[in-house]
Design an enzyme around this catalytic site. Structure first.
Site, PDB file in Angstrom:
ATOM      1  N   GLY A  23      59.358 -68.530  -3.770  1.00 13.65           N
ATOM      2  CA  GLY A  23      59.734 -69.350  -3.463  1.00 13.65           C
ATOM      3  C   GLY A  23      58.316 -69.592  -2.624  1.00 13.65           C
ATOM      4  N   THR A  24      57.407 -70.840  -2.735  1.00 16.95           N
ATOM      5  CA  THR A  24      56.201 -71.604  -3.384  1.00 16.95           C
ATOM      6  C   THR A  24      55.678 -72.495  -1.973  1.00 16.95           C
ATOM      7  OG1 THR A  24      56.549 -71.080  -5.683  1.00 16.95           O
ATOM      8  CG2 THR A  24      54.475 -71.871  -5.152  1.00 16.95           C
ATOM      9  N   SER A  25      54.615 -72.070  -2.043  1.00 22.79           N
ATOM     10  CA  SER A  25      53.668 -73.753  -1.508  1.00 22.79           C
ATOM     11  C   SER A  25      52.460 -74.488  -3.181  1.00 22.79           C
ATOM     12  CB  SER A  25      52.780 -73.645  -0.277  1.00 22.79           C
ATOM     13  OG  SER A  25      53.760 -72.647   0.315  1.00 22.79           O
TER      14      SER A  25
END
Lengths: 220, 268, 223
Positions: A23-25
């Site tokens: 769950g990323t940026s």
């Protein structure tokens, strides 16, 4: 078509039970001398942070790297394959593969295995002839050549921000500052992003890695 | 055919649909940790195996030897851990015979992750892999779906939250061997006492550069069985029976067995 | 779409009761847990209802708490209406049944055990199912480790399926002496704590005799 499948970020329900999720940026931008890849460092399993210092910036060749989002297992497997194919490419043809070749390989793997993969990838590289190149390969396996690309669950918070502040032909310092500023906001608003900000700078001079701890990038 | 048999897959699906519950697998609902120190790396684990809320094994060994210099600790499904580590240790032995070199940690890691990825998480092995090789000392974690992580200290299993609370607050760089052993066992004890699925003793394995690996079975034993208040021996004649009788079983003579076994050996 | 579930899995460990000729024992561990987490290591599950009555209710602990409150209210009303007359255990057991069956279609998820001294001076154990079915018994176990505790009690208190080696006749149930019963309770719980992860920390034992109430505490494993 459901709204969920049109959504730009990872469909969390698509992940298998107990799967490790990036769950990323993540983002990559072109600047005057090359490209910069940037990512946060959080991996989660449900509500738990499985790793707070993850490296989501993965080398697939000397001058070609990628940012990974979605399932950790799937994206690691895909980028290992691309790394293998690019190594073989160099042996077979005696020349460095281009970022475009790498993007085509990512696309092929992600498109042909779209039924089993949860992988959102940004492929970026520096090419002696064309300079920096950035390809976004979202879930499904389409390819989008862009001047900058953002992806992952945190990216939805910074579409407007990046669109407003991105300039072409930035200096390296400006570009680093832009990536840092954008990811800071993505991390701030997205619960599944966090930890450090990692960057990889790809220019004709080679590879440079940067790390910013929360104390270094947070505004307060 | 090699590999796993899926013969009963459809049958079991239909049984499940008609309300027959699948049997409980033994889960090593576990606390496992790994920690690097200045001369090598340490693995540690609790020793409780559970089937649901019942303790299946009070003193099971969750530390597995993949190679003399590479060990791993397993959480998740007990049988998957046993088999996957057994398989990998064979592969590594063959590989090192073939190459004439001591195996590397990344070799074990890559091979295991490719195996687990192939089974898409259905092989429920969650491993911490540690070892020393020609490139230095290494510590990795590997999840059942095939993703890997690197770190100076790692924890996995249902008690990993408790263990990580100790590691995150007390870990520092350049630990000595003794400090790292103390830190690891304290992290496992946090899991043992605060996670119901973890318990009993602490096992610990030290892998050092240029030294044989040392497994400390029962490194800490903070949960010894309490002395019983009473004696529960039954008097002979307590058990009821319908009829009594005896039968004599003849056992072939010891010497008969020996001669038949010796015939092969006695070639001179 | 998930609906609100009024029942949770938050629960106390296990409890056990033994009745003797002139005593009754009620024991329970003090561990309280939800899932794989420990909520408390020293939460008593033995409720003192007054009038020499003690109750444990294993199962969903919020319901258990509510049942105790209901019972205390009932006992208070009984005192108001009957000139502070002491409620006998047989009447208290019947009251408990009424409370439980009153929620026949939205039951309390509990398995209560009540002890007290009966009118004839013998120790009494009453056990209930969640809907109110109840009985007076020589011994009873409830909670997560009931499957482990109950066969042990059958074997050591009622001597089920055993012969007397001297006579060859079925072994007679003797009236246990108090010390033997307390030792059995301790051994039952140390054994249960070995194999049931929700049982542990401390064992609380309430001993009821004609002289009054005695509470004992005994350490169990804490892992």
């Amino acid at each position: 078509m459901s709204i969920v499948s049109q959504s730009p970020y990872v469909d969390m329900k698509a992940l298998k039970k107990g799967e490790v999720n990036l769950g990323t940026s993540i983002m990559a931008i072109k600047f005057k001398d090359g490209v910069i890849l940037g990512a946060d460092s959080r991996t989660s399993m449900g509500a738990m942070v499985a790793n707070r210092v993850t490296d989501k910036l993965t080398k697939v060749h000397d001058n070609i790297w990628c940012c990974r989002s979605g399932s950790a297992a799937d994206t690691q497997a895909v980028s290992e394959y691309v790394r293998l194919y690019l190594d073989q490419y160099k042996i077979n043809y005696g020349r460095e593969p281009t970022p475009k070749t790498a993007a085509a390989l990512f696309r092929k793997l992600c498109y042909e295995n779209k039924n089993v993969l949860t992988a959102g990838i940004i492929c970026a590289g520096f090419d002696e002839k064309t300079g920096g190149e950035i390809y976004s390969i979202p879930i499904g396996g389409s390819v989008h050549k862009q001047d900058y690309a953002i992806a992952g669950s945190g990216s939805s918070y910074i579409y407007g921000l990046c669109n407003t502040h991105y300039k072409q032909e930035m200096s390296q310092d400006e570009a680093v500052e832009f990536v840092k500023m954008s990811l800071t906001q993505a991390i701030r608003w997205d619960g599944s992003s966090g930890g450090c900000i990692r960057m990889v700078i790809l220019t004709k001079n080679g590879v440079e890695r940067l790390l910013f701890t929360p104390q270094e990038y947070q505004l307060n | 055919m090699a590999g796993l048999s899926f013969d009963n897959y459809r049958r079991n699906k239909s049984l499940e649909a008609s309300g027959v519950l699948p049997p409980k697998t033994t889960s090593t609902g576990t606390t496992i940790v790994g920690c690097k120190f200045n001369g090598g790396v340490i693995l540690s684990a609790d020793t409780r195996a559970t089937a649901g809320m019942v303790v299946a094994d009070k003193n099971c060994l969750k530390l597995h030897r993949l190679a003399p210099n590479i060990w791993c600790a397993g959480a998740g499904t007990a049988s998957d851990n046993d088999k996957v580590t057994e398989l990998e240790s064979s592969q590594l032995e063959i590989h090192s015979q073939w190459t004439g070199r001591a195996p590397r940690v990344v070799t074990a890691l890559t091979h295991l992750k490719q195996h687990l990825f192939k089974y898409q998480g259905h092989v429920g092995a969650y491993l911490i892999i540690a070892g020393v090789d020609v490139t230095g000392s290494h510590l990795f974690s590997l999840h059942a779906h095939g993703s890997t992580d690197v770190g100076p200290y790692l924890a996995l299993g249902s008690g990993s939250m408790a263990a990580l609370s100790v590691l995150e607050s007390k870990w520092k760089e350049d630990l000595t061997k003794e400090e790292a052993m103390e830190l690891c066992s304290e992290a496992i004890m946090a899991g043992v006492f605060n996670d119901l699925a973890s318990g009993s003793n602490v096992d610990l394995c030290v892998i050092e550069k240029g030294k044989p690996s040392r497994l400390h079975r029962g490194y800490k034993q903070p949960n010894q069985r309490l002395q019983k208040q009473r004696n529960y021996n039954f008097d002979i004649g307590t058990t009821s029976y319908f009829e009594a009788g005896s039968e004599v079983f003849y056992i072939s003579k010891q010497s008969d067995l020996e001669t038949s076994a010796m015939e092969v050996d006695q070639v001179s | 779409m998930s609906r609100f579930n009024p029942y949770g899995d938050s629960s106390g460990g296990s409890s056990l009761a033994i009745a003797g000729a002139d005593f009754a024992i009620l024991a329970g561990d003090t561990r309280h847990s939800t899932g794989f987490s420990i909520d408390s290591r020293d939460q008593s599950q033995i409720a003192d209802l007054g009038d020499g009555l003690f109750l444990t209710s294993n199962g969903f602990s919020a319901d258990a708490k509510q049942l105790v409150d209901d019972l205390r209210t009932q006992i208070k009303w009984y005192h108001h209406n009957n000139n502070d007359h002491k409620l006998s255990i047989s009447a208290a057991a019947r009251t408990t049944m009424m409370l439980l069956y009153g929620k026949r279609f939205f039951p309390y998820y509990v398995n209560p055990i009540m002890i007290g001294m009966a009118d004839d001076g013998t120790g009494a154990v009453y056990s209930f199912d969640p809907l109110g079915s109840y009985d007076r018994e020589p011994s009873r176990a409830a909670g997560h480790a009931s499957e482990l505790l109950m066969p042990f009690l059958d074997n050591q208190v009622t001597f089920a399926n055993q012969l007397d080696p001297q006579t060859g006749e079925p072994r007679k149930r003797l009236d246990l002496d108090l010390q033997t019963a307390v030792d059995l309770v301790k051994d039952a719980f140390t054994g249960a704590a070995e194999r049931q992860v929700q049982v542990g920390d401390t064992l609380e034992i309430v001993i009821l005799t004609k002289d009054g109430v005695d509470r004992q505490y005994y350490d169990l494993r804490r892992d």
